[in-house]
Scaffold this active site. Sequence first.
Site, PDB file in Angstrom:
ATOM      1  N   LYS A 191       0.847  -1.205   0.000  1.00  0.00           N
ATOM      2  CA  LYS A 191       0.000   0.000   0.000  1.00  0.00           C
ATOM      3  C   LYS A 191       0.878   1.249   0.000  1.00  0.00           C
ATOM      4  O   LYS A 191       1.516   1.566   0.999  1.00  0.00           O
ATOM      5  CB  LYS A 191      -0.918   0.053   1.220  1.00  0.00           C
ATOM      6  N   GLU A 266       9.810   0.727  10.818  1.00  0.00           N
ATOM      7  CA  GLU A 266      10.838   1.770  10.680  1.00  0.00           C
ATOM      8  C   GLU A 266      10.104   3.092  10.882  1.00  0.00           C
ATOM      9  O   GLU A 266       9.299   3.491  10.042  1.00  0.00           O
ATOM     10  CB  GLU A 266      11.490   1.666   9.298  1.00  0.00           C
ATOM     11  N   CYS A 300      13.203  10.491   7.817  1.00  0.00           N
ATOM     12  CA  CYS A 300      13.056   9.970   9.183  1.00  0.00           C
ATOM     13  C   CYS A 300      14.341  10.152   9.992  1.00  0.00           C
ATOM     14  O   CYS A 300      14.294  10.331  11.208  1.00  0.00           O
ATOM     15  CB  CYS A 300      12.643   8.513   9.142  1.00  0.00           C
ATOM     16  N   GLU A 401       8.946  15.045  16.202  1.00  0.00           N
ATOM     17  CA  GLU A 401       9.389  15.012  14.810  1.00  0.00           C
ATOM     18  C   GLU A 401       8.600  16.052  14.000  1.00  0.00           C
ATOM     19  O   GLU A 401       7.374  16.034  13.984  1.00  0.00           O
ATOM     20  CB  GLU A 401       9.151  13.615  14.239  1.00  0.00           C
TER      21      GLU A 401
HETATM   22  P1  NDP Z   1       1.645   7.814   8.649  1.00  0.00           P
HETATM   23  O1  NDP Z   1       2.396   6.998   9.614  1.00  0.00           O
HETATM   24  O2  NDP Z   1       0.189   8.051   8.892  1.00  0.00           O
HETATM   25  O3  NDP Z   1       1.737   7.180   7.168  1.00  0.00           O
HETATM   26  C1  NDP Z   1       2.636   6.177   6.746  1.00  0.00           C
HETATM   27  C2  NDP Z   1       1.868   5.070   6.029  1.00  0.00           C
HETATM   28  O4  NDP Z   1       1.009   4.424   6.963  1.00  0.00           O
HETATM   29  C3  NDP Z   1       0.953   5.576   4.915  1.00  0.00           C
HETATM   30  O5  NDP Z   1       0.901   4.615   3.885  1.00  0.00           O
HETATM   31  C4  NDP Z   1      -0.386   5.654   5.622  1.00  0.00           C
HETATM   32  O6  NDP Z   1      -1.475   5.633   4.751  1.00  0.00           O
HETATM   33  C5  NDP Z   1      -0.329   4.408   6.490  1.00  0.00           C
HETATM   34  N1  NDP Z   1      -1.250   4.404   7.624  1.00  0.00           N
HETATM   35  C6  NDP Z   1      -1.781   5.464   8.296  1.00  0.00           C
HETATM   36  N2  NDP Z   1      -2.598   5.038   9.286  1.00  0.00           N
HETATM   37  C7  NDP Z   1      -2.598   3.686   9.245  1.00  0.00           C
HETATM   38  C8  NDP Z   1      -3.235   2.667  10.001  1.00  0.00           C
HETATM   39  N3  NDP Z   1      -4.057   2.959  11.006  1.00  0.00           N
HETATM   40  N4  NDP Z   1      -3.001   1.377   9.695  1.00  0.00           N
HETATM   41  C9  NDP Z   1      -2.161   1.057   8.686  1.00  0.00           C
HETATM   42  N5  NDP Z   1      -1.543   1.969   7.918  1.00  0.00           N
HETATM   43  C10 NDP Z   1      -1.738   3.272   8.193  1.00  0.00           C
HETATM   44  O7  NDP Z   1       2.364   9.191   8.467  1.00  0.00           O
HETATM   45  P2  NDP Z   1       1.743  10.566   7.934  1.00  0.00           P
HETATM   46  O8  NDP Z   1       1.687  10.500   6.464  1.00  0.00           O
HETATM   47  O9  NDP Z   1       0.463  10.883   8.620  1.00  0.00           O
HETATM   48  O10 NDP Z   1       2.842  11.585   8.415  1.00  0.00           O
HETATM   49  C11 NDP Z   1       2.791  12.042   9.760  1.00  0.00           C
HETATM   50  C12 NDP Z   1       4.147  12.112  10.358  1.00  0.00           C
HETATM   51  O11 NDP Z   1       4.714  10.805  10.364  1.00  0.00           O
HETATM   52  C13 NDP Z   1       5.136  12.951   9.597  1.00  0.00           C
HETATM   53  O12 NDP Z   1       5.030  14.300   9.918  1.00  0.00           O
HETATM   54  C14 NDP Z   1       6.419  12.351  10.095  1.00  0.00           C
HETATM   55  O13 NDP Z   1       6.720  12.883  11.341  1.00  0.00           O
HETATM   56  C15 NDP Z   1       6.110  10.881  10.245  1.00  0.00           C
HETATM   57  N6  NDP Z   1       6.546  10.094   9.082  1.00  0.00           N
HETATM   58  C16 NDP Z   1       7.661   9.328   9.219  1.00  0.00           C
HETATM   59  C17 NDP Z   1       8.144   8.638   8.133  1.00  0.00           C
HETATM   60  C18 NDP Z   1       9.373   7.801   8.218  1.00  0.00           C
HETATM   61  O14 NDP Z   1      10.052   7.623   7.210  1.00  0.00           O
HETATM   62  N7  NDP Z   1       9.677   7.201   9.345  1.00  0.00           N
HETATM   63  C19 NDP Z   1       7.525   8.719   6.816  1.00  0.00           C
HETATM   64  C20 NDP Z   1       6.304   9.505   6.800  1.00  0.00           C
HETATM   65  C21 NDP Z   1       5.870  10.177   7.913  1.00  0.00           C
HETATM   66  P3  NDP Z   1      -2.062   6.997   4.142  1.00  0.00           P
HETATM   67  O15 NDP Z   1      -0.932   7.894   3.860  1.00  0.00           O
HETATM   68  O16 NDP Z   1      -2.730   6.558   2.928  1.00  0.00           O
HETATM   69  O17 NDP Z   1      -2.978   7.534   5.182  1.00  0.00           O
END
Ligand code: NDP
Length: 497
Positions: A191, A266, A300, A401
């Site tokens: 996904k 991660e 990250c 973050e």
């Molecule tokens: P999320 O953790 O929400 O998104 C990462 C992935 O998880 C996306 O594919 C998202 O789907 C999916 N996801 C969200 N909620 C669920 C759930 N309940 N069950 C399963 N999968 C889920 O990050 P955000 O996009 O909301 O970003 C928010 C913050 O997260 C950022 O500001 C940053 O701080 C951190 N982040 C960290 C990352 C890293 O590399 N470690 C990468 C991205 C964000 P969808 O996007 O379709 O909602």
Amino acid sequence: MGVAARVEPSVEQFVAAPLRKMLIDGKWVQAASGKTFETPDPATGKVLARVAEGDKEDVDRAARAARRAFDEGPWPRWTPAERERLLLKIADLIEANGLELAQIETLDNGKSLGESQNVDVPSAAATFRYYAGWVSKITGDTNPTDPAFFNFTLREPVGVCGQIIPWNFPLLMAAWKLAPALACGNTCVLKPAEQTPLTALRLGELLQEAGLPDGVVNIVPGFGETAGAAIVQHPMIDKVAFTGSTDVGKQIHRESAGTLKRVSLELGGKSPNIVFADADVSEAVKGALVGVFFNQGEVCCAGTRLFVEEKMHDEFADAVAKAAGSMKQGPGIDATTQVGPLVSQEQLERVTGYLDIGKKEGAKVLTGGERNTAPGLEGGYFVKPTVFTGVRNDMRIAREEIFGPVVALIPFKDENDAVLQGNDTNYGLAAGVWTRDVSKAHRVARAIRAGTVWVNCYNVFDVTSPFGGYKQSGYGRELGRAALELYTQTKSVWLRI
Ligand code: NDP
């Protein structure tokens, strides 16, 4: 549809299609619900493409297809040489279509084209090539048991892997997840993030072109709360690999208990980048910039807490601010852009919210500190590269973050203070150390509790080197040999002689 100029005709065609469908069991299909969603161009805020919105029913179809492909299909039964050849072909196809993939990535995510072209695409190809090499080298052991028996182990694939990826490195994260999973003989339901589904969908076409059997990789774009949650809960999915926020990581950890899936996470970071007064200062300034402004700070492991030895703090802060203030900001598709827009309106609000929090907490803005609405950028999600000083490690801007181009400078007294403050965080993904003193570099690298420590460099990656977190930055290691642990399980076989 607001497609920027100067892209390949094939890219324009790809994003302008009435609907980008999802890949299930080798077919491009609409969502069962018929629902769709829009993905905007972050440089303009205009709609870039329309994508099928996967939900529970689509995940169910994808999981069943992946299950069938694993239990009955040819993929896990192919010879290692055949699987190796296919992964190499995928790498070749990524390279052959590199410009197109890079342009789609830049339009969808906002990052500079130079980065998409020179970092993301070649690294994605290198990831498939590296794991192609492992296919024929995943071996078990023979064990020195009681001689009345012969005992050996088999390293077998885990089964169906649910892979949930974020929006900051969409193509590369897809490669980090799919390549080792496929090398080990698994099948996948991937996904992509709702903000950036396009390169994963284009990769799906390349996987088909390479000859991957139907159902081995299924790609279901959609939202986290629906499609993502359905992957985590699905009983036919054996493992979840997730990259994203720590909050969602914790939720996945809890929810996977229902089916006792294997999980690797991660997650976020608040990485210390520690500059000692004996460092090569001009290199350290460059390292501080790369550490926090690469990919607009949407990284990250970004070195967002920049610890600087007290005696050179002010001059170092001025040098970082001067360089940050002169970085060229603009649409990623413009070849001269150094800092592109943030990925979404939501991320823009999150980051500017933290700018307000920092100011209220009493931090001083040396440069930036606001949204960039210069002529031509008004519609996009641009935040000026920002340098805060006067930051204490207990402020929210030093603990949470931000995931944008924002760095917090924090002074420290000596080595001990640097390590104490550096480790004073819930996270443990990465760290940087800048010094000419080799012994000090070794001591600090050992003392910092993080999965990666860079000495006199920052944000260096190689597919051979494992990456992952300590503490609340997650568990499991991606890349290198370590990723094979995530995607295999060990069977012990006994024969009476
Ligand atoms: P999320 O953790 O929400 O998104 C990462 C992935 O998880 C996306 O594919 C998202 O789907 C999916 N996801 C969200 N909620 C669920 C759930 N309940 N069950 C399963 N999968 C889920 O990050 P955000 O996009 O909301 O970003 C928010 C913050 O997260 C950022 O500001 C940053 O701080 C951190 N982040 C960290 C990352 C890293 O590399 N470690 C990468 C991205 C964000 P969808 O996007 O379709 O909602």
